[in-house]
Write a protein that holds these residues in place. Sequence first.
Motif, PDB file in Angstrom:
ATOM      1  N   GLY A 145       0.817  -1.212   0.000  1.00  0.00           N
ATOM      2  CA  GLY A 145       0.000   0.000   0.000  1.00  0.00           C
ATOM      3  C   GLY A 145       0.847   1.255   0.000  1.00  0.00           C
ATOM      4  N   GLU A 146       0.166   2.408   0.072  1.00  0.00           N
ATOM      5  CA  GLU A 146       0.895   3.681   0.091  1.00  0.00           C
ATOM      6  C   GLU A 146       0.979   4.200   1.523  1.00  0.00           C
ATOM      7  OE1 GLU A 146       1.136   7.673  -2.697  1.00  0.00           O
ATOM      8  OE2 GLU A 146      -0.763   7.281  -1.711  1.00  0.00           O
ATOM      9  N   PHE A 147       2.171   4.607   1.927  1.00  0.00           N
ATOM     10  CA  PHE A 147       2.386   5.083   3.293  1.00  0.00           C
ATOM     11  C   PHE A 147       3.054   6.453   3.275  1.00  0.00           C
ATOM     12  CE2 PHE A 147       2.912   0.432   3.304  1.00  0.00           C
ATOM     13  CZ  PHE A 147       1.844   0.091   4.129  1.00  0.00           C
ATOM     14  N   THR A 148       2.826   7.229   4.326  1.00  0.00           N
ATOM     15  CA  THR A 148       3.629   8.450   4.456  1.00  0.00           C
ATOM     16  C   THR A 148       5.067   8.008   4.706  1.00  0.00           C
ATOM     17  OG1 THR A 148       3.324   8.553   6.842  1.00  0.00           O
ATOM     18  CG2 THR A 148       1.738   9.773   5.481  1.00  0.00           C
ATOM     19  N   PHE A 149       6.008   8.900   4.390  1.00  0.00           N
ATOM     20  CA  PHE A 149       7.414   8.517   4.500  1.00  0.00           C
ATOM     21  C   PHE A 149       7.756   7.912   5.865  1.00  0.00           C
ATOM     22  CE2 PHE A 149      11.710   9.225   5.884  1.00  0.00           C
ATOM     23  CZ  PHE A 149      12.416   8.602   4.874  1.00  0.00           C
ATOM     24  N   GLN A 150       7.376   8.591   6.936  1.00  0.00           N
ATOM     25  CA  GLN A 150       7.812   8.128   8.258  1.00  0.00           C
ATOM     26  C   GLN A 150       7.131   6.835   8.685  1.00  0.00           C
ATOM     27  OE1 GLN A 150      10.422   9.216   9.528  1.00  0.00           O
ATOM     28  NE2 GLN A 150      10.689  11.336   8.875  1.00  0.00           N
ATOM     29  N   VAL A 151       5.898   6.622   8.250  1.00  0.00           N
ATOM     30  CA  VAL A 151       5.248   5.346   8.564  1.00  0.00           C
ATOM     31  C   VAL A 151       6.009   4.223   7.866  1.00  0.00           C
ATOM     32  CG1 VAL A 151       3.159   3.964   8.192  1.00  0.00           C
ATOM     33  CG2 VAL A 151       2.988   6.279   9.124  1.00  0.00           C
ATOM     34  N   TRP A 152       6.353   4.451   6.593  1.00  0.00           N
ATOM     35  CA  TRP A 152       7.135   3.434   5.868  1.00  0.00           C
ATOM     36  C   TRP A 152       8.513   3.252   6.501  1.00  0.00           C
ATOM     37  CZ3 TRP A 152      11.532   4.738   2.663  1.00  0.00           C
ATOM     38  CH2 TRP A 152      12.099   3.624   2.029  1.00  0.00           C
ATOM     39  N   PHE A 153       9.186   4.377   6.780  1.00  0.00           N
ATOM     40  CA  PHE A 153      10.587   4.301   7.197  1.00  0.00           C
ATOM     41  C   PHE A 153      10.739   3.857   8.650  1.00  0.00           C
ATOM     42  CE2 PHE A 153      14.806   5.904   8.320  1.00  0.00           C
ATOM     43  CZ  PHE A 153      15.532   5.600   7.185  1.00  0.00           C
ATOM     44  N   VAL A 154      10.006   4.507   9.530  1.00  0.00           N
ATOM     45  CA  VAL A 154      10.191   4.248  10.967  1.00  0.00           C
ATOM     46  C   VAL A 154       9.235   3.151  11.451  1.00  0.00           C
ATOM     47  CG1 VAL A 154      10.116   5.248  13.287  1.00  0.00           C
ATOM     48  CG2 VAL A 154      11.007   6.601  11.375  1.00  0.00           C
ATOM     49  N   ALA A 155       7.939   3.374  11.277  1.00  0.00           N
ATOM     50  CA  ALA A 155       6.971   2.427  11.850  1.00  0.00           C
ATOM     51  C   ALA A 155       7.118   1.045  11.210  1.00  0.00           C
ATOM     52  CB  ALA A 155       5.550   2.967  11.689  1.00  0.00           C
ATOM     53  N   ARG A 156       7.325   0.997   9.880  1.00  0.00           N
ATOM     54  CA  ARG A 156       7.427  -0.291   9.195  1.00  0.00           C
ATOM     55  C   ARG A 156       8.880  -0.676   8.913  1.00  0.00           C
ATOM     56  NH1 ARG A 156       2.418  -1.954   7.194  1.00  0.00           N
ATOM     57  NH2 ARG A 156       3.389  -3.192   5.545  1.00  0.00           N
ATOM     58  N   GLY A 157       9.816   0.113   9.437  1.00  0.00           N
ATOM     59  CA  GLY A 157      11.239  -0.232   9.334  1.00  0.00           C
ATOM     60  C   GLY A 157      11.739  -0.356   7.900  1.00  0.00           C
ATOM     61  N   HIS A 158      11.178   0.429   6.991  1.00  0.00           N
ATOM     62  CA  HIS A 158      11.478   0.419   5.546  1.00  0.00           C
ATOM     63  C   HIS A 158      11.701  -0.993   4.981  1.00  0.00           C
ATOM     64  CE1 HIS A 158      15.819   0.343   6.469  1.00  0.00           C
ATOM     65  NE2 HIS A 158      15.644   1.383   7.230  1.00  0.00           N
ATOM     66  N   ARG A 159      10.862  -1.930   5.477  1.00  0.00           N
ATOM     67  CA  ARG A 159      11.005  -3.298   4.976  1.00  0.00           C
ATOM     68  C   ARG A 159      10.247  -3.506   3.662  1.00  0.00           C
ATOM     69  NH1 ARG A 159       7.489  -3.977   9.396  1.00  0.00           N
ATOM     70  NH2 ARG A 159       5.377  -4.565   8.741  1.00  0.00           N
ATOM     71  N   ASP A 160       9.228  -2.676   3.394  1.00  0.00           N
ATOM     72  CA  ASP A 160       8.478  -2.831   2.142  1.00  0.00           C
ATOM     73  C   ASP A 160       9.312  -2.316   0.975  1.00  0.00           C
ATOM     74  OD1 ASP A 160       5.658  -3.216   3.510  1.00  0.00           O
ATOM     75  OD2 ASP A 160       6.557  -1.428   4.412  1.00  0.00           O
ATOM     76  N   GLU A 161       9.309  -3.064  -0.106  1.00  0.00           N
ATOM     77  CA  GLU A 161       9.980  -2.590  -1.321  1.00  0.00           C
ATOM     78  C   GLU A 161       9.227  -1.373  -1.841  1.00  0.00           C
ATOM     79  OE1 GLU A 161      12.771  -3.677  -2.344  1.00  0.00           O
ATOM     80  OE2 GLU A 161      12.937  -5.518  -1.172  1.00  0.00           O
ATOM     81  N   VAL A 162       9.948  -0.513  -2.534  1.00  0.00           N
ATOM     82  CA  VAL A 162       9.335   0.722  -3.016  1.00  0.00           C
ATOM     83  C   VAL A 162       9.083   0.637  -4.514  1.00  0.00           C
ATOM     84  CG1 VAL A 162       9.624   3.213  -3.273  1.00  0.00           C
ATOM     85  CG2 VAL A 162      10.441   2.059  -1.202  1.00  0.00           C
ATOM     86  N   ASP A 163       7.823   0.886  -4.903  1.00  0.00           N
ATOM     87  CA  ASP A 163       7.479   0.877  -6.320  1.00  0.00           C
ATOM     88  C   ASP A 163       7.444   2.279  -6.906  1.00  0.00           C
ATOM     89  OD1 ASP A 163       7.183  -1.914  -6.650  1.00  0.00           O
ATOM     90  OD2 ASP A 163       5.276  -1.824  -5.581  1.00  0.00           O
ATOM     91  N   ALA A 164       7.101   3.258  -6.080  1.00  0.00           N
ATOM     92  CA  ALA A 164       7.005   4.629  -6.579  1.00  0.00           C
ATOM     93  C   ALA A 164       6.986   5.602  -5.411  1.00  0.00           C
ATOM     94  CB  ALA A 164       5.730   4.799  -7.411  1.00  0.00           C
ATOM     95  N   LEU A 165       7.248   6.861  -5.730  1.00  0.00           N
ATOM     96  CA  LEU A 165       7.227   7.920  -4.717  1.00  0.00           C
ATOM     97  C   LEU A 165       6.328   9.033  -5.207  1.00  0.00           C
ATOM     98  CD1 LEU A 165      10.969   7.562  -4.367  1.00  0.00           C
ATOM     99  CD2 LEU A 165       9.441   7.374  -2.417  1.00  0.00           C
ATOM    100  N   ARG A 166       5.714   9.698  -4.255  1.00  0.00           N
ATOM    101  CA  ARG A 166       4.851  10.822  -4.604  1.00  0.00           C
ATOM    102  C   ARG A 166       5.171  11.955  -3.640  1.00  0.00           C
ATOM    103  NH1 ARG A 166      -0.517  12.323  -3.157  1.00  0.00           N
ATOM    104  NH2 ARG A 166      -0.798  10.538  -1.770  1.00  0.00           N
ATOM    105  N   PHE A 167       5.312  13.157  -4.185  1.00  0.00           N
ATOM    106  CA  PHE A 167       5.650  14.297  -3.340  1.00  0.00           C
ATOM    107  C   PHE A 167       4.442  15.219  -3.266  1.00  0.00           C
ATOM    108  CE2 PHE A 167       9.569  12.753  -5.403  1.00  0.00           C
ATOM    109  CZ  PHE A 167      10.106  12.156  -4.270  1.00  0.00           C
ATOM    110  N   GLU A 168       3.613  14.941  -2.265  1.00  0.00           N
ATOM    111  CA  GLU A 168       2.360  15.684  -2.112  1.00  0.00           C
ATOM    112  C   GLU A 168       2.673  17.168  -1.886  1.00  0.00           C
ATOM    113  OE1 GLU A 168       0.263  14.567   1.433  1.00  0.00           O
ATOM    114  OE2 GLU A 168      -1.198  16.181   1.169  1.00  0.00           O
ATOM    115  N   GLY A 169       2.037  18.008  -2.664  1.00  0.00           N
ATOM    116  CA  GLY A 169       2.219  19.453  -2.481  1.00  0.00           C
ATOM    117  C   GLY A 169       3.307  20.053  -3.350  1.00  0.00           C
ATOM    118  N   ALA A 170       4.116  19.203  -3.975  1.00  0.00           N
ATOM    119  CA  ALA A 170       5.277  19.732  -4.717  1.00  0.00           C
ATOM    120  C   ALA A 170       4.850  20.617  -5.883  1.00  0.00           C
ATOM    121  CB  ALA A 170       6.150  18.582  -5.217  1.00  0.00           C
ATOM    122  N   GLY A 171       3.676  20.348  -6.435  1.00  0.00           N
ATOM    123  CA  GLY A 171       3.222  21.126  -7.594  1.00  0.00           C
ATOM    124  C   GLY A 171       2.927  22.581  -7.266  1.00  0.00           C
ATOM    125  N   THR A 172       2.532  22.826  -6.019  1.00  0.00           N
ATOM    126  CA  THR A 172       2.165  24.196  -5.652  1.00  0.00           C
ATOM    127  C   THR A 172       3.116  24.814  -4.630  1.00  0.00           C
ATOM    128  OG1 THR A 172       0.642  23.219  -4.056  1.00  0.00           O
ATOM    129  CG2 THR A 172      -0.303  23.953  -6.153  1.00  0.00           C
TER     130      THR A 172
END
Length: 307
Positions: A145-172
């Motif tokens: 699934g999709e997680f915020t960075f810190q949930v993926w990195f800290v809470a889930r110990g970055h064990r999930d492989e990464v398929d894509a990244l999204r930078f919310e807000g970067a457009g504006t």
Amino acid sequence: MSIVVLSGGVGGARFVRGLVDVAEPGNVTVIGNVGDDLEVLGMHVSPDLDSILYALADLNDEERGWGRADETWQALATVAELGGESWFRLGDRDLGLHLVRTQALQRGESLSTVTAEFAASLGLSTQLLPATDDRLRTWVTTPAGEFTFQVWFVARGHRDEVDALRFEGAGTARPAPGVLEAIESAELLLIAPSNPYVSIAPILALEPVHDALAQRSVPCVAVSPLIGGWAVKGPADRMLARLAGCTSPAHVASCYPGLIDALVVDEADAGSLDGLGDVRPIVTRTLMSDADARRRLAEAVLGAVPA
Ligand code: GDP
Ligand code: CA
């Protein structure tokens, strides 16, 4: 010589610390990633800015790589006892900074203003700028699934492989005051040995920042965060293998298309320099194991750039 460095947390902070030992600290501007920022226990936390701030002020914990030295965790123990949000580790000393920052933001101050005030309070002459004062958040898409960075990195110990990244807000989001000016007036642009996907890409996701780098008239040099194809810490190697196809210097360089003139790589990678194209390799020892090693790396980077 005025120098601008794009930086994430641990690797970036180590590099910046070495850089200000060999360059005039007042001539260095650090542009820090804010895609990792989060709200926890009602506080605004900017982990990468804080790692840089603590490293520059010699307050950082060298071993852990983040947070403050001589840290204790009593407040967090109380939070856990009371069933509060305790997954994100905030130490007692560290908490003081988050409290002051959160109050300042609630008063309407910008993140860049608060950050500058902290740097001044800690006696730093190096300018530390968040990439943006606006909300920008990194989201990580994984098979689970999709997680915020810190949930993926800290809470889930970055064990999930990464398929894509999204930078919310970067457009504006707009670059923070001073960011574009610093890039445009710099005599040397550096990209720290930070994770290209989750530390540097959120900064480059701000189109004006990307474009200012693409249109540079001075050299831009990146330092690889990999040694012998392996990350010193964290998931950069796994991410590069999955998202770029391999962990060679050419694959690291491919994260910065059109943006870098040279890539600093470790001696361990000297045998795999194929495919770099226009990007000049600078081979040196890049493990920043102590203050001397950090300084030597900074000297090698500055020494390889035509004055
Ligand atoms: P984060 O925001 O805390 O994840 O930190 P960064 O993105 O700034 O740095 C993480 C990267 O730093 C990892 O990919 C590490 O491989 C790299 N790194 C840490 N220490 C060293 C070092 O001594 N030498 C090099 N070349 N890279 C390092
Ligand atoms: Ca980070």
